[in-house]
Design a protein around this motif. Structure first.
Motif, PDB file in Angstrom:
ATOM      1  N   GLU A   1     -34.877   6.059  13.238  1.00 45.78           N
ATOM      2  CA  GLU A   1     -35.731   5.843  12.025  1.00 45.78           C
ATOM      3  C   GLU A   1     -35.772   4.547  11.601  1.00 45.78           C
ATOM      4  O   GLU A   1     -36.531   4.105  11.139  1.00 45.78           O
ATOM      5  CB  GLU A   1     -35.006   6.924  10.856  1.00 45.78           C
ATOM      6  N   THR A   2     -34.310   3.992  11.758  1.00 48.40           N
ATOM      7  CA  THR A   2     -34.236   2.604  11.218  1.00 48.40           C
ATOM      8  C   THR A   2     -35.156   1.597  11.963  1.00 48.40           C
ATOM      9  O   THR A   2     -35.860   0.797  11.418  1.00 48.40           O
ATOM     10  CB  THR A   2     -32.745   2.173  11.401  1.00 48.40           C
TER      11      THR A   2
ATOM     12  N   CYS B   1     -37.938   2.284  13.528  1.00 43.49           N
ATOM     13  CA  CYS B   1     -39.288   2.589  13.221  1.00 43.49           C
ATOM     14  C   CYS B   1     -39.746   1.733  11.963  1.00 43.49           C
ATOM     15  O   CYS B   1     -40.826   1.396  11.689  1.00 43.49           O
ATOM     16  CB  CYS B   1     -39.695   4.164  13.027  1.00 43.49           C
ATOM     17  N   SER B   2     -38.735   1.854  10.899  1.00 47.18           N
ATOM     18  CA  SER B   2     -38.992   1.503   9.534  1.00 47.18           C
ATOM     19  C   SER B   2     -39.120  -0.365   9.786  1.00 47.18           C
ATOM     20  O   SER B   2     -39.986  -0.867   9.283  1.00 47.18           O
ATOM     21  CB  SER B   2     -37.960   1.862   8.871  1.00 47.18           C
ATOM     22  N   ALA B   3     -38.219  -0.792  10.593  1.00 49.42           N
ATOM     23  CA  ALA B   3     -38.253  -2.126  10.808  1.00 49.42           C
ATOM     24  C   ALA B   3     -39.702  -2.436  11.375  1.00 49.42           C
ATOM     25  O   ALA B   3     -40.412  -3.574  11.116  1.00 49.42           O
ATOM     26  CB  ALA B   3     -37.068  -2.554  11.782  1.00 49.42           C
TER      27      ALA B   3
ATOM     28  N   SER C   1     -42.328  -1.040  11.475  1.00 56.89           N
ATOM     29  CA  SER C   1     -43.528  -0.864  10.290  1.00 56.89           C
ATOM     30  C   SER C   1     -43.453  -2.009   9.212  1.00 56.89           C
ATOM     31  O   SER C   1     -44.423  -2.612   9.069  1.00 56.89           O
ATOM     32  CB  SER C   1     -43.187   0.382   9.708  1.00 56.89           C
ATOM     33  N   ALA C   2     -42.421  -2.567   8.808  1.00 56.67           N
ATOM     34  CA  ALA C   2     -42.300  -3.675   8.088  1.00 56.67           C
ATOM     35  C   ALA C   2     -42.658  -4.857   8.679  1.00 56.67           C
ATOM     36  O   ALA C   2     -43.386  -5.643   7.870  1.00 56.67           O
ATOM     37  CB  ALA C   2     -40.419  -3.887   7.444  1.00 56.67           C
TER      38      ALA C   2
ATOM     39  N   VAL D   1     -44.043   4.749  10.512  1.00 53.87           N
ATOM     40  CA  VAL D   1     -43.091   5.350   9.169  1.00 53.87           C
ATOM     41  C   VAL D   1     -43.862   6.742   9.137  1.00 53.87           C
ATOM     42  O   VAL D   1     -43.130   7.781   8.684  1.00 53.87           O
ATOM     43  CB  VAL D   1     -43.852   4.472   8.034  1.00 53.87           C
TER      44      VAL D   1
ATOM     45  N   VAL E   1     -41.749   9.125  11.229  1.00 55.95           N
ATOM     46  CA  VAL E   1     -40.506   9.319  10.656  1.00 55.95           C
ATOM     47  C   VAL E   1     -40.496  10.354   9.392  1.00 55.95           C
ATOM     48  O   VAL E   1     -39.763  11.134   9.536  1.00 55.95           O
ATOM     49  CB  VAL E   1     -39.849   8.113  10.214  1.00 55.95           C
ATOM     50  N   MET E   2     -41.644  10.259   8.626  1.00 54.77           N
ATOM     51  CA  MET E   2     -41.736  11.092   7.606  1.00 54.77           C
ATOM     52  C   MET E   2     -42.059  12.506   7.937  1.00 54.77           C
ATOM     53  O   MET E   2     -41.685  13.251   7.123  1.00 54.77           O
ATOM     54  CB  MET E   2     -42.745  10.715   6.708  1.00 54.77           C
TER      55      MET E   2
END
Length: 144
Positions: A4-5, A7-9, A11-12, A41, A44-45
């Motif tokens: 998840e981390t 994927c968030s990175a 996306s950012a 993201v 992940v959600m």
């Protein structure tokens, strides 16, 4: 948690690249990049990343993939064998149907002109299967 981390990175970073692209006045490309950046993201959600991470480290899941692979190999092998035998099987099916009809298939009805004459020693010329009069008319029309 690690997936998840990551994927968030990703996306950012993608949204940052989209902002830079929009700053350069390439709005269509920026919107496309932002759409791609929002996919991780969203995954992940929805919980798809967690499910995928659990599946990737599960021995039972890998055994299931192995079983699916064996089934696929068997399926493709039987199709290949069926294709090789397909011509002979079709001919065999055709002869069975002929026997049921009493031998009155298209092969049994032959014109007498195609049979060789008994005294000549060479076969008689076969009657052409198609009428070429329309082709001759086209050729004559064009002077050929």
């Amino acid at each position: 948690m690690l997936a998840e981390t990551i994927c968030s990175a990703v996306s950012a970073a993608g949204l940052g690249i989209a902002a830079i692209t929009a700053y350069r006045r390439r709005f269509l490309a920026a919107a496309r990049i932002a759409a791609y950046a929002l996919v991780p993201v969203g995954l992940v959600m929805t919980g798809a990343v967690e499910w995928l991470a659990e599946t990737a480290f599960s021995p039972l899941a890998w055994a299931g993939f192995g079983v699916l692979g064996v089934a696929w190999v068997l399926f493709m092998t039987t199709r290949a064998v069926e294709r090789r035998r397909g011509g002979a099987a079709r001919v065999e099916r055709g002869t069975r149907k002929e026997r049921k009809r009493g031998g009155q298939g298209p092969q049994a009805v032959e014109p007498a002109a195609s049979a060789p004459s008994p005294g000549s020693g060479r076969p008689a010329t076969a009657k052409p299967a198609e009428d070429f009069s329309d082709i001759e008319a086209i050729l004559k029309k064009h002077g050929i």
